[in-house]
Scaffold this motif. Structure first.
Motif, mmCIF file in Angstrom:
data_model
loop_
_atom_site.group_PDB
_atom_site.id
_atom_site.type_symbol
_atom_site.label_atom_id
_atom_site.label_comp_id
_atom_site.label_asym_id
_atom_site.label_seq_id
_atom_site.Cartn_x
_atom_site.Cartn_y
_atom_site.Cartn_z
ATOM 1 N N TRP A 1 -3.554 -0.783 -2.613
ATOM 2 C CA TRP A 1 -3.067 0.596 -2.513
ATOM 3 C C TRP A 1 -1.596 0.690 -2.919
ATOM 4 O O TRP A 1 -1.180 1.628 -3.584
ATOM 5 C CB TRP A 1 -3.291 1.132 -1.106
ATOM 6 N N THR B 1 -0.400 3.085 -5.954
ATOM 7 C CA THR B 1 0.604 4.149 -5.790
ATOM 8 C C THR B 1 1.788 3.927 -6.725
ATOM 9 O O THR B 1 2.282 4.871 -7.339
ATOM 10 C CB THR B 1 1.090 4.255 -4.329
ATOM 11 N N GLN C 1 2.688 6.663 -9.619
ATOM 12 C CA GLN C 1 3.996 7.327 -9.603
ATOM 13 C C GLN C 1 4.728 7.139 -10.933
ATOM 14 O O GLN C 1 5.303 8.087 -11.472
ATOM 15 C CB GLN C 1 4.841 6.806 -8.435
ATOM 16 N N ILE D 1 -2.540 13.505 -0.564
ATOM 17 C CA ILE D 1 -2.377 12.727 -1.800
ATOM 18 C C ILE D 1 -1.871 13.620 -2.934
ATOM 19 O O ILE D 1 -0.973 13.231 -3.694
ATOM 20 C CB ILE D 1 -3.720 12.049 -2.194
ATOM 21 N N PHE E 1 1.832 12.874 -4.826
ATOM 22 C CA PHE E 1 1.985 12.562 -6.255
ATOM 23 C C PHE E 1 2.346 13.771 -7.111
ATOM 24 O O PHE E 1 2.548 13.628 -8.319
ATOM 25 C CB PHE E 1 0.697 11.920 -6.789
#
Length: 431
Positions: A54, A58, A62, A214, A218
């Motif tokens: 994870w 991420t 990003q 989420i 983001f």
């Protein structure tokens, strides 16, 4: 559907994560990767903390979203290593580490499964997800668990905030029957709670939209869909660009992996052959222990680069090698006692190197011929991925031995295959 929509594919490997954004035509608009720590090995046991996946996902997302307009993103699909399994609770919190695809502890469980199933199940062997689930059940690790999930399933669950969903490619090694599109009844004889098994979707089918948290984290639209993913092997096949029955993809990596697009499924426990479903087609395949690993036992990468221009692909060495890194072969010969054959030694390393490349190419040719004998179509075209695809002399050697056209792959990255899945290109090509 926006005309300028973008679609993201995420690939989780053993030591890294990659994310690629494409448009509806498959053109790449952004790409990013992040490392994942190598899973620790303890004898036959290989595990990984799912939270490192994870963290890598991420980080990748990003940085990828800095390259593109996040408001154009419409869908995301994830692929992961086939056979990697973990147990989690209703909220997705892991209650076990992930048991990795190359973990071999579940030998007794694999024998029990083999006694119940026929040779047409993909859940054979200690490396299968089902053997790992049985091992966890036998150790009573499933007491607090709600879901048994693969790598791609768990990441997709993190994105939508709901767990218990998978796809028919990942579930093949968990025992799912992709021909009948159902969990077989013999699974009930294994004693674990069948409620742990995920709901199975067609790869590319919508699982839901991003959770509010989420989407906010983001900076993505709240209606971005997360689609059912696939395995890394199938995603790599899709990335290469085959479209017709008889098209093959050879991965020349650490090992030699073949996948052939077929009109019907092909299974042979004796030869280590099984088939993934792909819309109206099937991917028949097998994996040899030969490949890059055995080359690296004798040569450094720099040496191989220096020797490649000195090879003579038009002249055959006559060396009858069967290069293996150790005792044992899986495909096209399934013999755990098979020894490498690398004699006689010629007078120079260039001839030895070429003899090894010819040997691996013959194993590749025998693999495709075996798939044909088992009912798959004759090979008509080969796309090549992996490090070995960069060697032009080896490509020519293989072309002569396989006697088919060698095609340059559209991409060598599994994340690109998942991005095509997210963009709906796979459904159009194979449904």
């Amino acid at each position: 559907m926006r005309k300028d929509g973008l679609y993201i594919g995420i690939d989780l490997g053993t030591t890294g994560c990659r994310a690629i954004a494409v448009d509806a035509t498959g053109k790449i608009h952004g790409e990013m990767s992040a490392p994942i720590p190598t899973p620790p090995r303890n004898g036959d046991e290989v595990t990984q903390d799912p939270t490192v996946w994870w963290k890598a996902v991420t980080g990748c997302l990003q940085n990828l979203l800095k390259q593109i307009d996040p408001q154009r993103v419409q869908a995301i699909a994830v692929d992961g290593t086939s056979g990697t399994l973990l147990l989690c609770d209703a909220k997705g919190s892991p209650v076990t580490p992930a048991i990795m695809y190359n973990d071999r502890r579940a030998v007794q469980q694999a024998k029990h499964i083999a006694s119940l199933t026929s040779g047409v199940s993909g859940a054979q062997g200690a490396g299968s997800g089902l053997a790992k689930l049985m091992w966890m059940h036998d150790k009573k690790l499933d007491k607090r668990a709600q879901h048994a999930l693969h790598q791609a399933d768990w990441i997709s669950g993190k994105l939508i905030g709901q767990y218990g969903h998978s796809d028919y490619n990942n579930c093949l090694k968990l025992g799912f029957d992709a021909e009948k599109m159902a969990w077989p009844k013999w699974l009930n004889k294994l004693g674990f709670d069948s409620a742990l098994l995920p709901e199975v979707h067609v790869p590319g089918e919508s699982l839901g939209t991003l959770s509010a948290d989420i989407a906010k984290t983001f900076g993505l639209p709240s209606d971005v869909e997360v689609l059912a993913g696939t395995t890394d092997g199938v995603a790599s096949f899709l990335a290469a660009g085959p479209t017709e029955s008889g098209h093959g993809v050879t991965a020349l990596g650490t090992t030699l992996v073949l996948k052939l697009l077929s009109d019907k499924p092909v299974f042979s426990l004796e030869h280590g052959v099984y088939s993934h479903r792909l819309g109206r087609y099937w991917l028949a395949g097998g994996a040899s222990n030969s490949g890059g690993a055995v080359l690296l036992q004798y040569f450094k990468i720099e040496q191989m680069r220096e020797m490649t221009p000195l090879l003579d692909p038009e002249s055959v060495t006559g060396l009858d090698y069967y290069p293996l890194p150790d005792i044992g072969e899986r495909f096209p010969i399934n013999n755990p006692e098979m020894a490498p054959r690398l004699e006689p030694l010629p007078g120079n390393s260039i001839t030895f190197f070429q003899g090894m490349l010819e040997g691996i190419a013959r194993i590749e040719a025998e693999g495709y011929q075996l798939l044909g004998k088992l009912g798959a179509p004759a090979l008509s075209k080969v796309f090549t991925t992996g490090g070995g695809s960069q060697n032009p002399a080896w490509t020519r050697i293989r072309e002569k031995i396989l006697r088919v056209k060698m095609e340059k792959p559209r991409s060598g990255h599994a994340a690109y295959g998942s991005a095509l899945l997210a963009a709906g290109v796979v459904a159009k090509t194979f449904s």
